[in-house]
Design a protein around this motif. Structure first.
Motif, PDB file in Angstrom:
ATOM      1  N   THR A 218       0.841  -1.193   0.000  1.00  0.00           N
ATOM      2  CA  THR A 218       0.000   0.000   0.000  1.00  0.00           C
ATOM      3  C   THR A 218       0.876   1.243   0.000  1.00  0.00           C
ATOM      4  O   THR A 218       1.749   1.397   0.854  1.00  0.00           O
ATOM      5  N   VAL A 219       0.639   2.105  -0.982  1.00  0.00           N
ATOM      6  CA  VAL A 219       1.318   3.405  -1.047  1.00  0.00           C
ATOM      7  C   VAL A 219       0.332   4.468  -0.581  1.00  0.00           C
ATOM      8  O   VAL A 219      -0.786   4.557  -1.098  1.00  0.00           O
ATOM      9  N   THR A 220       0.744   5.248   0.395  1.00  0.00           N
ATOM     10  CA  THR A 220      -0.108   6.303   0.945  1.00  0.00           C
ATOM     11  C   THR A 220       0.396   7.662   0.491  1.00  0.00           C
ATOM     12  O   THR A 220       1.589   7.961   0.594  1.00  0.00           O
ATOM     13  N   ILE A 221      -0.526   8.483  -0.013  1.00  0.00           N
ATOM     14  CA  ILE A 221      -0.203   9.866  -0.381  1.00  0.00           C
ATOM     15  C   ILE A 221      -1.076  10.779   0.472  1.00  0.00           C
ATOM     16  O   ILE A 221      -2.293  10.615   0.539  1.00  0.00           O
ATOM     17  N   GLU A 222      -0.432  11.757   1.117  1.00  0.00           N
ATOM     18  CA  GLU A 222      -1.151  12.653   2.022  1.00  0.00           C
ATOM     19  C   GLU A 222      -0.758  14.095   1.725  1.00  0.00           C
ATOM     20  O   GLU A 222       0.383  14.378   1.351  1.00  0.00           O
ATOM     21  N   THR A 223      -1.719  15.007   1.881  1.00  0.00           N
ATOM     22  CA  THR A 223      -1.446  16.430   1.663  1.00  0.00           C
ATOM     23  C   THR A 223      -2.184  17.269   2.702  1.00  0.00           C
ATOM     24  O   THR A 223      -3.151  16.809   3.314  1.00  0.00           O
ATOM     25  N   GLY A 224      -1.703  18.504   2.911  1.00  0.00           N
ATOM     26  CA  GLY A 224      -2.401  19.427   3.796  1.00  0.00           C
ATOM     27  C   GLY A 224      -1.744  19.656   5.137  1.00  0.00           C
ATOM     28  O   GLY A 224      -2.166  20.540   5.890  1.00  0.00           O
ATOM     29  N   LYS A 225      -0.695  18.909   5.480  1.00  0.00           N
ATOM     30  CA  LYS A 225      -0.073  19.048   6.800  1.00  0.00           C
ATOM     31  C   LYS A 225       1.246  19.804   6.766  1.00  0.00           C
ATOM     32  O   LYS A 225       1.564  20.548   7.693  1.00  0.00           O
ATOM     33  N   TYR A 226       2.018  19.619   5.696  1.00  0.00           N
ATOM     34  CA  TYR A 226       3.384  20.139   5.695  1.00  0.00           C
ATOM     35  C   TYR A 226       3.623  21.078   4.509  1.00  0.00           C
ATOM     36  O   TYR A 226       2.963  20.985   3.474  1.00  0.00           O
ATOM     37  N   ALA A 227       4.629  21.951   4.676  1.00  0.00           N
ATOM     38  CA  ALA A 227       5.112  22.831   3.599  1.00  0.00           C
ATOM     39  C   ALA A 227       3.964  23.551   2.900  1.00  0.00           C
ATOM     40  O   ALA A 227       3.844  23.541   1.677  1.00  0.00           O
ATOM     41  N   LYS A 228       3.135  24.235   3.684  1.00  0.00           N
ATOM     42  CA  LYS A 228       1.912  24.817   3.140  1.00  0.00           C
ATOM     43  C   LYS A 228       2.159  26.087   2.325  1.00  0.00           C
ATOM     44  O   LYS A 228       1.256  26.581   1.654  1.00  0.00           O
ATOM     45  N   SER A 229       3.390  26.616   2.383  1.00  0.00           N
ATOM     46  CA  SER A 229       3.692  27.782   1.546  1.00  0.00           C
ATOM     47  C   SER A 229       4.040  27.390   0.115  1.00  0.00           C
ATOM     48  O   SER A 229       4.045  28.239  -0.781  1.00  0.00           O
ATOM     49  N   ALA A 230       4.357  26.122  -0.111  1.00  0.00           N
ATOM     50  CA  ALA A 230       4.584  25.637  -1.472  1.00  0.00           C
ATOM     51  C   ALA A 230       3.251  25.637  -2.219  1.00  0.00           C
ATOM     52  O   ALA A 230       2.178  25.607  -1.613  1.00  0.00           O
ATOM     53  N   THR A 231       3.320  25.654  -3.545  1.00  0.00           N
ATOM     54  CA  THR A 231       2.082  25.581  -4.326  1.00  0.00           C
ATOM     55  C   THR A 231       1.315  24.320  -3.971  1.00  0.00           C
ATOM     56  O   THR A 231       0.094  24.339  -3.820  1.00  0.00           O
ATOM     57  N   SER A 232       2.027  23.225  -3.833  1.00  0.00           N
ATOM     58  CA  SER A 232       1.425  21.970  -3.376  1.00  0.00           C
ATOM     59  C   SER A 232       2.521  21.111  -2.775  1.00  0.00           C
ATOM     60  O   SER A 232       3.701  21.265  -3.102  1.00  0.00           O
ATOM     61  N   SER A 233       2.124  20.227  -1.888  1.00  0.00           N
ATOM     62  CA  SER A 233       3.103  19.381  -1.218  1.00  0.00           C
ATOM     63  C   SER A 233       2.421  18.089  -0.794  1.00  0.00           C
ATOM     64  O   SER A 233       1.277  18.111  -0.326  1.00  0.00           O
ATOM     65  N   VAL A 234       3.103  16.976  -0.969  1.00  0.00           N
ATOM     66  CA  VAL A 234       2.554  15.677  -0.555  1.00  0.00           C
ATOM     67  C   VAL A 234       3.630  14.882   0.171  1.00  0.00           C
ATOM     68  O   VAL A 234       4.828  15.092  -0.031  1.00  0.00           O
ATOM     69  N   THR A 235       3.192  13.972   1.028  1.00  0.00           N
ATOM     70  CA  THR A 235       4.079  12.940   1.565  1.00  0.00           C
ATOM     71  C   THR A 235       3.681  11.624   0.928  1.00  0.00           C
ATOM     72  O   THR A 235       2.495  11.350   0.721  1.00  0.00           O
ATOM     73  N   VAL A 236       4.679  10.840   0.588  1.00  0.00           N
ATOM     74  CA  VAL A 236       4.452   9.535  -0.034  1.00  0.00           C
ATOM     75  C   VAL A 236       5.126   8.494   0.834  1.00  0.00           C
ATOM     76  O   VAL A 236       6.302   8.635   1.189  1.00  0.00           O
ATOM     77  N   ARG A 237       4.394   7.439   1.168  1.00  0.00           N
ATOM     78  CA  ARG A 237       4.948   6.431   2.060  1.00  0.00           C
ATOM     79  C   ARG A 237       4.564   5.028   1.610  1.00  0.00           C
ATOM     80  O   ARG A 237       3.431   4.782   1.211  1.00  0.00           O
ATOM     81  N   CYS A 238       5.557   4.140   1.678  1.00  0.00           N
ATOM     82  CA  CYS A 238       5.320   2.706   1.463  1.00  0.00           C
ATOM     83  C   CYS A 238       6.215   1.974   2.449  1.00  0.00           C
ATOM     84  O   CYS A 238       7.436   2.112   2.402  1.00  0.00           O
ATOM     85  N   GLY A 239       5.612   1.206   3.361  1.00  0.00           N
ATOM     86  CA  GLY A 239       6.389   0.628   4.449  1.00  0.00           C
ATOM     87  C   GLY A 239       6.962   1.756   5.283  1.00  0.00           C
ATOM     88  O   GLY A 239       6.262   2.695   5.656  1.00  0.00           O
ATOM     89  N   ASP A 240       8.258   1.696   5.565  1.00  0.00           N
ATOM     90  CA  ASP A 240       8.921   2.779   6.294  1.00  0.00           C
ATOM     91  C   ASP A 240       9.761   3.662   5.384  1.00  0.00           C
ATOM     92  O   ASP A 240      10.616   4.411   5.844  1.00  0.00           O
ATOM     93  N   THR A 241       9.541   3.556   4.064  1.00  0.00           N
ATOM     94  CA  THR A 241      10.144   4.503   3.128  1.00  0.00           C
ATOM     95  C   THR A 241       9.187   5.670   2.961  1.00  0.00           C
ATOM     96  O   THR A 241       8.020   5.484   2.616  1.00  0.00           O
ATOM     97  N   MET A 242       9.683   6.882   3.230  1.00  0.00           N
ATOM     98  CA  MET A 242       8.815   8.059   3.242  1.00  0.00           C
ATOM     99  C   MET A 242       9.522   9.244   2.581  1.00  0.00           C
ATOM    100  O   MET A 242      10.676   9.532   2.878  1.00  0.00           O
ATOM    101  N   LEU A 243       8.815   9.901   1.662  1.00  0.00           N
ATOM    102  CA  LEU A 243       9.351  11.066   0.961  1.00  0.00           C
ATOM    103  C   LEU A 243       8.403  12.245   1.124  1.00  0.00           C
ATOM    104  O   LEU A 243       7.185  12.071   1.194  1.00  0.00           O
ATOM    105  N   PHE A 244       8.988  13.448   1.170  1.00  0.00           N
ATOM    106  CA  PHE A 244       8.233  14.684   1.047  1.00  0.00           C
ATOM    107  C   PHE A 244       8.483  15.196  -0.375  1.00  0.00           C
ATOM    108  O   PHE A 244       9.641  15.315  -0.801  1.00  0.00           O
TER     109      PHE A 244
END
Length: 711
Positions: free
Chosen positions: A15-41
């Motif tokens: 399962t790959v999770t994509i989340e938005t709205g919590k971090y880096a809100k001054s950027a035009t858009s920002s997401v976190t992507v996570r699969c297992g314990d691999t996580m990217l902003f």
């Protein structure tokens, strides 16, 4: 808590999770992507206004790996990540390549995507997650991105295709392929393989497309849930009048230029046509619309539309006449000639020339101590084969300062490296560290494939026992709506620049070792991709046959200027003794012998020396340091002391044995005087080791055969 939105996408049983709205809100858009314990902003910034004075789409992709993601502090003096690693550059390119074609012509707003790896479980690989995150961030930015795209890595383990395999699963596979595309078509393919077939590639691509469609559907739904309205971009500058002017003034000259197959004639004719067009434009009234838009934007619309006119005529030649800019048919390869051994002192060298593309590849051999240490987040910690690609300005007739490799050079070098790795012997078979440099001497298309071919021949010339010869070919494509696409073999520079595809395939006679496909169009149909693979094989086989006119097998002997490698095994208990306190002992061996010494954890010692004498000194010193007496052993020693009842013999530093007077000669003697002298070397056999470790030796008990073998 701030409100956030998230989606979950199933990819290959994970399962790959994509989340938005919590971090880096001054950027035009920002997401976190996570699969297992691999996580990217992944962050996206879109400028509100177009950049003035540029004639390209200013997309900037930056991928960053934090060493904290695996709980480590970076190496080096500053203990900081520093400049982007080659791996980070390659991932940045991987993100860029499928995204760039999906923006409308004329869009010139700056866009930057920053993908940051903050947690890495060393199982779920981050590159395809970064690609997915970049697409999701763009979809949420409202930019006129004609996506989304999906991205998936595919491997085959035990006959089963796996989506987004772990490092361990990918290492077991003969196939490691990354596919990116839209819901309907493939835009990019990147692969490293171990001699797989064209059918294997297509099977993996079609498998990946199922996963890509799921990713695209999920992103569309996510953007809708987030209430994003995508900007509809309409090019504000109408250049119809300029197009008509160019067609009136220069069409016939451009047509003539492209129907003359002499490159210099074509270039001179095009320069003449451009000059006439510019004169006509300059003669227009100062307040003319064309002058206004050029002044307002700083964009050279004349050059842009002239290039568009060239593109239209060149593509029509191929589609309607079946003739290319240099007179070749679609499936023809340019003339090839090759030579090897061109650099006198190099360990191996080769020149590969195909049309107006020429590569000089040089192979250098060194000991295992020269392996490249990798201070990165991946499980791989060192490389024993390296390829460097160098593209100077003179190769295209330009004045350009010599600088370090850019992103393009890193990407081309990596492709040629991956192409040849499957043909290399294992470290157990050939313990050298190998570096190949490919200097582009002249460039007119597909220098990366020229580097692949040149590298293979240079390795063979150096005497590296490669499994086979590796060749490569670059394919192109010309397509128009409602027309059957034309696949081109061995594209030259102008066909790459004005065409719709750059598709590189490497391998031997039977299988593919690397593959890289980029589209300028918005995708490629599977039937066309299958046809391109088949045509690429024909081209590759032809190129391999031309390479074999210069060399057919690895040289039997290494260059006299190449170092020689000798190996020996010592007990793991003796590693510390050889190294010594603070490395004192091993430094002494290196200083005395001039050899390079490398000791593995299993006790394997590799001695690299430019002469046998130095290697012999090093081997002797290591044997002395690790000497252990064994009953029946025959060895050479030095007499260090004579007493009434015998002589003490030094077998190794700090390790003595005694020859009793009765063991000196076959006849009985009353005194040793006249028989043995201090400092004399003798060959002895160990006849007994008592409980206290005292060693008894014999001289008379050594046979002539044993003495000869000990010399």
């Amino acid at each position: 808590m701030v409100e956030s939105k998230r989606i979950e996408i199933p990819v290959g049983g994970k399962t790959v999770t994509i989340e938005t709205g919590k971090y880096a809100k001054s950027a035009t858009s920002s997401v976190t992507v996570r699969c297992g314990d691999t996580m990217l902003f992944v962050h996206c910034c879109v400028s509100k206004e177009p950049r003035v004075g540029i004639d390209f789409f200013p997309l900037l992709i930056d991928y960053e790996e934090r060493m904290s993601s695996i709980g480590r502090i970076p190496g080096g003096y500053n203990r900081s990540e520093g400049k982007a690693s080659d791996k980070a550059i390659l991932v940045s390119r991987l993100i860029d390549r499928p995204i760039r074609p999906l923006f409308p012509k004329g869009y010139r707003n700056d866009i930057q995507i920053v993908a940051q790896l903050f947690s890495y479980d060393q199982q779920n690989q981050p590159d395809t997650l970064a690609m997915l995150g970049a697409s999701a961030a763009l979809m949420l930015s409202g930019a006129p991105f004609e996506g989304p795209i999906g991205a998936v890595r595919v491997s085959k383990v035990d006959g089963q295709l796996i989506a987004n395999p772990t490092h361990q699963e990918a290492d077991k596979s003969d196939l490691d392929i990354v596919v990116a595309g839209t819901h309907d078509s493939v835009i990019m393919v990147e692969a490293g393989c171990k001699f797989v077939t064209e059918d294997d590639i297509m099977e993996a691509v079609e498998f990946a497309q199922v996963e890509i469609r799921k990713q695209c559907d999920a992103q569309l739904q996510f953007a809708q849930e987030c209430g994003v309205q995508r900007e509809e971009f309409v090019n504000p500058y109408d250049t119809t009048e300029l197009k008509n002017l160019i067609n009136e003034v220069a069409h016939d000259m451009i047509f003539d230029a492209y129907h003359n197959f002499d490159r210099k004639y074509r270039q001179d004719k095009l320069d003449e046509a451009k000059k006439l067009v510019k004169e006509r434009v300059e003669a227009l009234p100062e307040d003319h619309y064309i002058h206004q838009i050029i002044e307002e934007t700083g964009i050279d619309f004349v050059a842009e539309e002239f290039k568009a006119a060239e593109k239209k005529i060149m593509r029509a030649m191929i589609l309607d006449e079946g003739v290319r800019a240099d007179g070749r048919k679609p499936n023809e390869v340019r003339p090839i000639w090759c030579e090897v051994g061109v650099i006198p002192r190099a360990h191996g060298s080769a020149v590969f020339t195909r049309g107006q593309t020429q590569i000089l590849s040089v192979a250098t051999l060194a000991g295992p101590g020269m392996a490249q240490e990798l201070d990165g987040v991946d499980p791989e910690v060192k490389k024993t084969y390296m390829h460097k690609y160098i593209f100077p300005g003179f190769s295209v007739g330009e004045v350009k300062p010599l600088r370090g490799p850019g992103r393009r050079e890193v990407g081309h070098g990596n492709l040629a490296e991956r192409a040849n790795v499957p043909a290399l012997p294992s470290q157990e078979e050939f313990g050298y560290t190998i570096r190949v440099t490919s200097d582009v001497l002249e460039s007119n298309g597909s220098t990366s494939m020229g580097s692949t071919c040149g590298s293979s021949m240079a390795l063979m010339n150096a005497g590296v026992p490669v499994k086979c010869m590796i060749g490569g070919v670059a394919m192109g494509m010309i397509t128009e709506p409602d027309r059957e696409p034309v696949v081109l073999t061995d594209i030259q520079g102008i066909e790459d620049f004005l065409g719709d595809m750059d598709f590189k395939v490497t391998g031997n006679d039977d299988g593919i070792t690397a593959l890289q496909m980029d589209m300028k169009a918005k995708g490629i149909a599977n039937d066309t991709l299958r046809r391109a693979l088949a045509q690429a094989k024909e081209g590759r086989l032809h190129i391999l046959s031309k390479m074999r006119e210069a060399i057919t097998e690895p040289a039997k002997e290494l260059s006299p200027y190449a170092p020689r490698i000798f190996t020996m095994m010592i007990s793991t208990e003796d590693i510390g003794a050889v190294i010594g306190p603070g490395g004192k002992n091993i430094r002494g061996i290196i200083e005395a012998s001039g050899a390079e010494i490398d000791i593995q954890d299993d006790g394997r010692v590799t001695i690299t020396s430019n002469d046998k004498e130095g290697a012999d000194i090093a081997i002797h010193m290591i044997k002395q340091m690790t000497f252990k007496p064994v009953e029946g052993m025959v060895c050479k020693g030095k007499i260090v002391k004579i007493v009434q009842f015998g002589a003490f013999v030094e077998l190794a530093p700090g390790k003595d044995g005694m020859v009793h007077i009765s063991q000196v000669c076959k006849e009985r003697i009353d005194t040793i005087e006249g028989k043995l002298n201090v400092g004399e070397e003798v060959i002895v056999k160990i006849i007994k080791i008592d409980d206290r470790g005292k060693v008894s030796l014999t001289i008379k008990g050594v046979t002539e055969e044993e003495a000869a073998n000990c010399q």
